[in-house]
Design a protein around this motif. Structure first.
Motif, short mmCIF file in Angstrom:
data_model
loop_
_atom_site.label_atom_id
_atom_site.label_comp_id
_atom_site.label_asym_id
_atom_site.label_seq_id
_atom_site.Cartn_x
_atom_site.Cartn_y
_atom_site.Cartn_z
N MET A 1 0.85 -1.07 -0.04
CA MET A 1 0.08 0.06 -0.05
C MET A 1 0.95 1.20 -0.17
O MET A 1 1.77 1.27 0.69
CB MET A 1 -0.81 -0.05 1.19
CG MET A 1 -1.28 1.25 1.73
SD MET A 1 -2.37 1.03 3.32
CE MET A 1 -3.50 2.54 3.04
N ILE A 2 0.59 2.33 -1.04
CA ILE A 2 1.27 3.50 -0.82
C ILE A 2 0.65 4.56 0.09
O ILE A 2 -0.45 4.74 -0.03
CB ILE A 2 1.05 4.12 -2.26
CG1 ILE A 2 1.66 3.03 -3.16
CG2 ILE A 2 2.13 5.72 -2.31
CD1 ILE A 2 3.06 2.72 -3.45
N LEU A 3 1.40 5.23 0.84
CA LEU A 3 0.89 5.83 1.94
C LEU A 3 0.80 7.37 1.33
O LEU A 3 1.77 7.80 0.96
CB LEU A 3 1.72 5.82 3.31
CG LEU A 3 1.48 4.46 4.10
CD1 LEU A 3 2.55 4.62 5.28
CD2 LEU A 3 0.04 4.06 4.43
N THR A 4 -0.16 8.00 1.66
CA THR A 4 -0.27 9.48 1.48
C THR A 4 -0.88 10.23 2.37
O THR A 4 -1.02 9.39 3.51
CB THR A 4 -1.27 9.63 0.39
OG1 THR A 4 -2.62 9.26 0.93
CG2 THR A 4 -0.87 8.97 -0.91
N ALA A 5 -0.77 11.45 2.50
CA ALA A 5 -1.03 12.32 3.80
C ALA A 5 -2.75 11.90 3.92
O ALA A 5 -3.17 12.02 5.18
CB ALA A 5 -1.04 13.56 3.55
N GLU A 6 -3.40 11.54 2.87
CA GLU A 6 -4.94 11.47 3.10
C GLU A 6 -4.95 10.19 3.91
O GLU A 6 -6.07 9.84 4.50
CB GLU A 6 -5.63 11.53 1.63
CG GLU A 6 -5.93 12.88 1.08
CD GLU A 6 -4.49 13.44 0.76
OE1 GLU A 6 -3.73 12.75 0.25
OE2 GLU A 6 -4.26 14.77 0.97
N ASN A 7 -4.57 9.01 3.52
CA ASN A 7 -4.50 7.95 4.01
C ASN A 7 -3.81 7.19 5.04
O ASN A 7 -3.92 6.21 5.57
CB ASN A 7 -4.65 6.62 2.75
CG ASN A 7 -3.31 6.26 2.19
OD1 ASN A 7 -2.11 6.72 2.76
ND2 ASN A 7 -3.14 5.79 1.14
N TYR A 8 -2.76 8.03 5.43
CA TYR A 8 -1.96 7.93 6.44
C TYR A 8 -2.66 7.27 7.90
O TYR A 8 -2.08 6.54 8.40
CB TYR A 8 -1.11 9.10 6.90
CG TYR A 8 0.03 8.63 7.72
CD1 TYR A 8 1.24 8.18 7.23
CD2 TYR A 8 -0.22 8.79 9.32
CE1 TYR A 8 2.32 7.75 8.20
CE2 TYR A 8 1.05 8.38 10.02
CZ TYR A 8 2.17 7.78 9.55
OH TYR A 8 3.20 7.62 10.34
N ALA A 16 -1.88 -2.34 7.86
CA ALA A 16 -0.69 -2.73 6.87
C ALA A 16 0.65 -2.42 7.58
O ALA A 16 1.79 -2.94 7.48
CB ALA A 16 -0.75 -2.21 5.68
N TYR A 17 0.52 -1.24 8.50
CA TYR A 17 2.00 -0.93 8.90
C TYR A 17 1.97 -0.81 10.60
O TYR A 17 0.68 -0.32 11.10
CB TYR A 17 2.41 0.54 8.48
CG TYR A 17 2.60 0.47 7.12
CD1 TYR A 17 3.89 0.11 6.58
CD2 TYR A 17 1.47 0.72 5.99
CE1 TYR A 17 4.50 0.25 5.24
CE2 TYR A 17 1.93 0.84 4.77
CZ TYR A 17 3.32 0.67 4.35
OH TYR A 17 3.62 0.50 3.05
N MET A 18 2.96 -0.83 11.15
CA MET A 18 3.12 -0.79 12.79
C MET A 18 3.54 0.87 12.76
O MET A 18 4.12 1.25 11.63
CB MET A 18 4.04 -1.31 13.45
CG MET A 18 4.13 -1.35 15.02
SD MET A 18 2.80 -2.17 15.72
CE MET A 18 3.30 -3.91 15.88
N MET A 113 7.50 8.25 5.98
CA MET A 113 8.66 7.17 5.26
C MET A 113 7.97 5.82 6.02
O MET A 113 7.21 5.88 6.68
CB MET A 113 10.01 7.62 5.79
CG MET A 113 10.50 8.71 5.18
SD MET A 113 12.02 8.71 5.89
CE MET A 113 12.91 10.32 4.94
N THR A 114 8.39 4.80 5.16
CA THR A 114 8.21 3.51 5.71
C THR A 114 9.54 2.75 5.79
O THR A 114 10.73 2.87 4.97
CB THR A 114 7.17 2.66 4.82
OG1 THR A 114 7.63 2.51 3.43
CG2 THR A 114 5.94 3.29 4.91
N GLU A 121 6.87 -4.14 9.18
CA GLU A 121 6.82 -2.91 8.24
C GLU A 121 6.22 -1.79 9.07
O GLU A 121 5.34 -1.81 10.14
CB GLU A 121 6.05 -2.88 7.29
CG GLU A 121 6.56 -3.67 6.12
CD GLU A 121 6.18 -3.45 4.76
OE1 GLU A 121 6.55 -2.57 4.23
OE2 GLU A 121 5.24 -4.10 4.15
N PHE A 122 6.98 -0.41 9.41
CA PHE A 122 6.45 0.64 10.15
C PHE A 122 6.25 1.75 9.05
O PHE A 122 6.91 2.01 8.12
CB PHE A 122 7.70 1.06 11.02
CG PHE A 122 7.61 0.56 12.23
CD1 PHE A 122 7.95 -0.88 12.42
CD2 PHE A 122 7.36 1.21 13.36
CE1 PHE A 122 7.85 -1.39 13.82
CE2 PHE A 122 7.01 0.92 14.67
CZ PHE A 122 7.37 -0.51 14.95
#
Ligand SMILES: [Zn+2]
Length: 266
Positions: A1-8, A16-18, A113-114, A121-122
């Motif tokens: 999954m690509i993170l953006t300010a909207e879906n963060y 998906a992420y810790m 950042m991830t 995954e963070f």
């Protein structure tokens, strides 16, 4: 999954992420953390958190959006509530100090950042990322040391686990840019007269926090993915809300802070 300010902050992203806030939630109560990840429970928005969020949003250039998303910051007549008028004064004070403010300009604001820590995954979103440092802005009640029952007197950075936050940020940034940057807290207070401080968090503190986080993360991930049942702390708001009495408590247990846990185990 690509993170953006909207879906963060979305449920999908949290699954998906810790993140640092998830890690802190797991440290406090596994059951509440799982409920939050799954969108079944939200910590109540305290005024204190909202004021911090307001100031963060201002420096991220997202204040208008913040006001739209948090209508509770306004009085019925449409003016800002007193706490947020105070937040405006804190913002002015921050901008008036050249040294303090220099930690907040000239870098990237809220980059996402991830990376991977202990095989998990963070995701991180940094307040201010410069070429030579990572900076996080904190709006505190004051800078007084805090007494924790299990640790004694600690400074506010330790008490609120901002050192853990710095450790995770530093490691994820290192994985992305190939070098380790120092982590600074830029802190301002909500006191009648706003106090300011810039604090570099010692590297040995960050190293210790990262090492101890690495020991807990695989277990929390296993709880998150359903391998282990989450444990209930028995005393947090989530545990109170979801508590089911299975019997009565004894008179004597009322002097024991943990009596709610005793009830569940009976
Ligand atoms: Zn709990």
């Amino acid at each position: 999954m690509i993170l953006t300010a909207e879906n963060y902050h979305s449920i999908e992203a949290n699954k998906a992420y810790m993140s640092v806030s998830q890690l802190k939630a797991f440290d406090e109560c596994e059951a509440a953390a799982i409920a939050q990840v799954n969108g079944l429970y939200r910590n109540t928005k305290t005024t204190s958190l909202l004021v911090g969020g307001y100031v963060d949003a201002f420096f991220a250039g997202e204040l208008e959006q913040y006001k739209e998303e948090n209508p509770e910051i306004f009085c019925k007549n449409g003016t800002l509530r007193a706490e947020y008028k105070k937040a405006d004064l804190i913002i002015e004070r921050i901008q008036s100090d050249d040294y303090f403010y220099s930690f907040m300009v000239g870098g990237e604001i809220q980059p996402i950042m991830t990376g991977t820590i202990a095989g998990v995954e963070f995701k991180i979103k940094i307040d201010f990322l410069h070429d030579d440092k990572i900076v996080d802005l904190k709006i505190m009640k004051d800078f007084a040391p805090i007494y924790l029952p299990n640790r004694g007197r600690v400074n506010f950075i330790e008490a609120w686990h901002y050192d853990l936050q710095g450790a995770i940020y530093q490691e994820i940034v290192r994985q992305n840019i190939g070098k380790r940057l120092p982590f600074y807290i830029n802190a301002a207070t909500k006191e009648d007269e706003t106090d300011l401080a810039n604090i570099p968090v010692p590297q040995e503190v960050l190293d210790f926090e990262l090492e101890s986080a690495i020991e807990r993360i695989p277990y929390y991930h296993a709880v998150k993915t359903g391998v282990f049942e989450p444990e209930r702390c028995g005393v947090c708001n989530y545990c109170k809300r979801t508590k089911k009495l299975t019997g009565s408590v004894t008179w004597d247990s009322l002097c024991n802070n943990d009596f709610s846990k005793d009830v569940e185990e009976r």
